[in-house]
Design an enzyme around this catalytic site. Sequence first.
Site, PDB file in Angstrom:
ATOM      1  N   HIS A  23     -54.222  99.228  56.036  1.00 41.89           N
ATOM      2  CA  HIS A  23     -55.453  98.476  55.815  1.00 41.89           C
ATOM      3  C   HIS A  23     -55.096  97.314  54.896  1.00 41.89           C
ATOM      4  O   HIS A  23     -54.213  97.439  54.050  1.00 41.89           O
ATOM      5  CB  HIS A  23     -56.526  99.367  55.166  1.00 41.89           C
ATOM      6  CG  HIS A  23     -57.813  98.639  54.947  1.00 41.89           C
ATOM      7  ND1 HIS A  23     -58.558  98.117  55.989  1.00 41.89           N
ATOM      8  CD2 HIS A  23     -58.476  98.305  53.807  1.00 41.89           C
ATOM      9  CE1 HIS A  23     -59.632  97.519  55.492  1.00 41.89           C
ATOM     10  NE2 HIS A  23     -59.599  97.614  54.173  1.00 41.89           N
ATOM     11  N   HIS A  35     -62.333  92.617  51.604  1.00 41.83           N
ATOM     12  CA  HIS A  35     -61.701  93.113  52.827  1.00 41.83           C
ATOM     13  C   HIS A  35     -62.730  93.241  53.930  1.00 41.83           C
ATOM     14  O   HIS A  35     -63.931  93.187  53.699  1.00 41.83           O
ATOM     15  CB  HIS A  35     -60.994  94.455  52.564  1.00 41.83           C
ATOM     16  CG  HIS A  35     -61.911  95.563  52.179  1.00 41.83           C
ATOM     17  ND1 HIS A  35     -61.955  96.760  52.843  1.00 41.83           N
ATOM     18  CD2 HIS A  35     -62.827  95.672  51.181  1.00 41.83           C
ATOM     19  CE1 HIS A  35     -62.846  97.562  52.272  1.00 41.83           C
ATOM     20  NE2 HIS A  35     -63.383  96.924  51.268  1.00 41.83           N
ATOM     21  N   CYS A 113     -58.647  93.719  60.025  1.00 41.68           N
ATOM     22  CA  CYS A 113     -58.564  93.404  58.601  1.00 41.68           C
ATOM     23  C   CYS A 113     -57.342  92.554  58.268  1.00 41.68           C
ATOM     24  O   CYS A 113     -57.400  91.703  57.383  1.00 41.68           O
ATOM     25  CB  CYS A 113     -58.591  94.677  57.763  1.00 41.68           C
ATOM     26  SG  CYS A 113     -57.238  95.833  58.133  1.00 41.68           S
TER      27      CYS A 113
END
Length: 161
Positions: A23, A35, A113
């Site tokens: 991530h 994010h 992301c």
Amino acid sequence: MASTHREPQPGDLIEIFRIGYEHWAIYVGDGYVIHLAPPSEYPGAGSSSIFSILSNTAVVKQERLEDVVGGCRYQVNNLLDHKYVPRSAEVIIHAAKSRIGEEMPYSILRRNCEHFVTDLRYGVPECRQVQNFLVGGTVTLGLALATAFTYSVVTRRRQNQ
């Protein structure tokens, strides 16, 4: 919360090692990151599960780094600095903060992301995880992509019925 290498500076990319994928977030200072994550009701919830990749929408969130990281390992990884000139920290942070709360389409292959944070830092949305998969990839990411594809097909069929 375990960190490798150096402490993040504003504008740095943060790579968070989840089980089966990474991530990504952008550090904005004072212990906070911005994010792209699925909508959820509590901090760090959506980005901590591999099932977050199954969502077709995402929200730009500002949360504490330690909440987003949870118990995972993370590192500063400005992975494309050798390829592109990074924008200034001020420009990166301003652009990131202007997107907080924005809901946007999400796609594991085109709008995830990592694409989000590399676009903020370099002005170019790139995803090494997807590139690695397309070039030879890993079994884990392959399974994640297959699961996401199957889920989206089943969901669309249910919606059409």
